[in-house]
Design an enzyme around this catalytic site. Structure first.
Site, PDB file in Angstrom:
ATOM      1  CB  CYS A   3      30.092 -10.379  12.278  1.00 45.29           C
ATOM      2  SG  CYS A   3      29.455 -12.052  12.984  1.00 45.29           S
TER       3      CYS A   3
ATOM      4  CB  CYS B  48      31.093 -11.240  15.622  1.00 45.91           C
ATOM      5  SG  CYS B  48      31.415 -12.562  14.254  1.00 45.91           S
ATOM      6  CG  ASP B  49      31.286  -7.199  16.057  1.00 46.19           C
ATOM      7  OD1 ASP B  49      32.344  -7.835  16.804  1.00 46.19           O
ATOM      8  OD2 ASP B  49      31.539  -6.834  14.890  1.00 46.19           O
TER       9      ASP B  49
END
Length: 221
Positions: A158, A161-162
């Site tokens: 992701c 997300c990261d």
């Protein structure tokens, strides 16, 4: 999970049958959100959170990530596993019955619906399936979890997300895949990486034309 149709006969284990108004299958944010609303409406829901279903702990994919910074309320971020623990406690607080067993098959051919695990059968007037998704990992040395491996330590599923992790900033990055998701992730990563490479097993991308064009026109791609 195996879905049964009317053409398949099912022999019920009647001594294990339990009748419920609502059964929820899943353990992520969507499942617990449904459980909280249903419990507050006094529907007395039962929630099957699974046990390492698809290799993921109860709580879903959020349990496999570290700091979550895009969830409202947590200005300094929150660990994914901590967030899901909070969701679980809130479901329990309002009276949800949570069963840590994996649903192996269901029968939606007639009412009441039947939900099966290895140890019980639940008959439910309504069922919410909120099983979420599982990241498709590649199998090679170093790709897994644990010491000396790089899942969530350089290998991610992701980008959104990261992206804040320092290890991704101003680096050459690789996206493996050729569909819309791969194109979207690659295009997004150009905002933080020095160069983004796409590795695909075919001669042509499977992504929609508009997604391909966005990537091909990006000067960092």
């Amino acid at each position: 999970m195996e879905f049964f149709t009317k053409a398949k006969a099912i022999k019920l284990r009647s001594h294990h049958d339990q009748r419920r108004k609502l059964c929820i299958i899943g353990s992520g944010p969507t499942a617990h959100n449904a459980a909280i609303y249903a419990a507050r409406a006094e529907l007395q829901p039962v929630l099957f959170e699974g046990w390492m279903a698809n290799g993921v702990a109860p709580g879903g994919q959020l349990t496999t990530t570290t700091n979550v910074e895009n969830f409202p309320e947590f200005s300094d971020g929150v660990f994914g596993s901590d967030l899901m623990d909070r969701c679980r406690r809130q479901s329990l607080r309002f009276g949800t019955e949570i069963i840590t067993e994996t649903v192996s098959k269901v029968d939606f051919s007639k009412r009441p619906f039947r939900i099966f695990t290895d140890s019980r059968t639940v008959l439910a007037d309504a069922v919410i399936v909120a099983t979420g998704a599982v990241a498709r990992r590649l199998s090679f040395n170093g790709a897994g979890d644990g010491p000396g491996r790089f899942w969530n330590c350089g290998i991610s599923a992701c980008a959104v997300c990261d992206r804040a992790a320092p290890m991704f900033r101003n680096r050459s990055l690789v996206v493996i895949g050729g569909g819309d998701s791969a194109m979207e992730e690659a295009n997004f990563l150009t905002k933080i990486g020095f160069k983004v490479y796409i590795i695909h097993r075919r001669d042509n991308f499977r992504a929609s034309k508009i997604m391909q064009d966005r990537v091909l026109k990006n000067h960092k791609g």
